[in-house]
Scaffold this active site. Structure first.
Site, short mmCIF file in Angstrom:
data_model
loop_
_atom_site.label_atom_id
_atom_site.label_comp_id
_atom_site.label_asym_id
_atom_site.label_seq_id
_atom_site.Cartn_x
_atom_site.Cartn_y
_atom_site.Cartn_z
N SER A 102 0.82 -1.21 0.00
CA SER A 102 0.00 0.00 0.00
C SER A 102 0.86 1.27 0.00
O SER A 102 1.69 1.46 -0.88
CB SER A 102 -0.95 -0.04 1.20
N ASP A 253 -8.46 -3.23 -6.23
CA ASP A 253 -8.46 -4.19 -5.11
C ASP A 253 -9.37 -3.71 -3.99
O ASP A 253 -9.33 -4.22 -2.88
CB ASP A 253 -7.04 -4.40 -4.58
N HIS A 275 -7.22 -5.68 -1.21
CA HIS A 275 -6.15 -4.91 -0.56
C HIS A 275 -5.72 -5.53 0.77
O HIS A 275 -4.55 -5.46 1.13
CB HIS A 275 -6.63 -3.47 -0.34
#
Length: 308
Positions: A102, A253, A275
């Site tokens: 991320s 995602d 994610h």
């Protein structure tokens, strides 16, 4: 006869033992691996909950030396990148391989700009390399300078301070800076400052694997998933279902669009993984079709085979 039996036993042991010996060094990279958490992340909470769940152990069991970095729960990628650089310098290794989830991806690219001689590679995992439309939406509905913005900032910072306490850290928190840096505009500004190293300015694609920063070669890789709902037992899936609305028909995602994640050598974008699945949470709840642990292990082996 005894010699024949003994020889047969030895040969059998060698055949049976060969895969085990090979498997034992599958992730044995030359340089240590440093896992870098994303926004609202941590290394461990109370020494019990790891941000990357069981991924560190699954890398270590086949030879890798693994560290989990601790940077701000919420802050700008620039601030987090400086913190990560300090952390890497403190480890005492000549170089490390960064594997970042991320916001950890732009954070790691900042670190590479600061100490390129210490970074052998960066692997972006569902990385926010061109911003997130979710951050764009949130920034758009929170009026700058408003009481709502102030309240959100206070809550985010308070959560960050709580995470500091639970993880024995002392990282500065700035929720508003975290939001700004993850917008498309904020990430574009960061990419401009970093010279778009590893990120394709013009198209939905990766770049060359080898990136040169101040005369130092830093290898860059990335992968991502393009699924939102992957496991009915995963409590994070409904949340990601809501946030995914920001992307319309664009593959994502749940928090980052597929095109925005691509960096360097793109390993894959087809994975049935959202994610949160990308770090093997919630406690291993994931799709039947993609095992995130295998992606980390394969990447460690790839780094090993490249002499990293």
């Amino acid at each position: 006869m005894r010699k024949l039996i003994t020889s047969a036993v030895i040969m059998g042991c060698m055949v049976l033992g060969a895969p085990t010996l090979s498997h034992a060094s599958y992730t044995d990279t030359r340089h240590p691996i440093v896992l870098v958490h994303g926004v609202t992340g941590f290394n461990t909470l109370g020494g019990l909950i790891n941000y990357f769940h069981d991924i560190p152990w699954n890398l270590e069991r086949s030879g890798a030396q693994v560290y989990s970095a601790s940077v701000s729960f919420v802050n700008s990628s620039e601030q987090r990148g400086q913190q990560l650089a300090n952390y890497v310098n403190g480890l005492g290794h000549s170089k490390v391989n960064l594997m970042a989830h991320s916001q950890g991806a732009p954070t790691s690219r900042v670190t590479a700009a600061l100490i390129p001689h210490k970074i052998a590679s960066i692997t972006s995992i569902n990385g926010v390399n061109k911003g997130s439309k979710v951050a764009d939406v949130v920034r758009g509905i929170i009026p700058p300078g408003s009481y709502v913005e102030g309240g959100a900032q206070a809550i985010a910072n308070a959560l960050g301070d709580l995470v500091n306490a639970l993880s024995s850290a002392d990282n500065p928190q700035n929720g508003l800076a975290a939001l700004e840096t993850l917008t498309t505009r904020g990430t574009t500004d960061l990419n401009n400052a970093l010279g778009w190293k590893g990120v394709n300015r013009w198209s939905c694609s990766g770049t060359a694997e080898d990136q040169w920063i101040n005369g130092n070669r830093v290898k860059m890789f990335s992968w991502t998933g393009k699924a939102v709902y992957t496991n009915w037992t995963d409590v994070s899936d409904p949340f990601l279902g809501i946030t995914s609305l920001a992307f319309g028909n664009e593959d994502s995602d749940g928090l980052v669009g597929v095109c925005a994640t691509k960096m360097g050598n793109v390993i894959g974008t087809h994975y049935d993984m959202n994610h949160v699945d990308a770090i093997n949470h919630i406690f291993g709840a994931r799709s039947w079709w993609t095992n995130p642990v295998s992606l980390y292990r394969s990447q460690a082996n790839r780094l090993k085979n490249r002499g990293l």
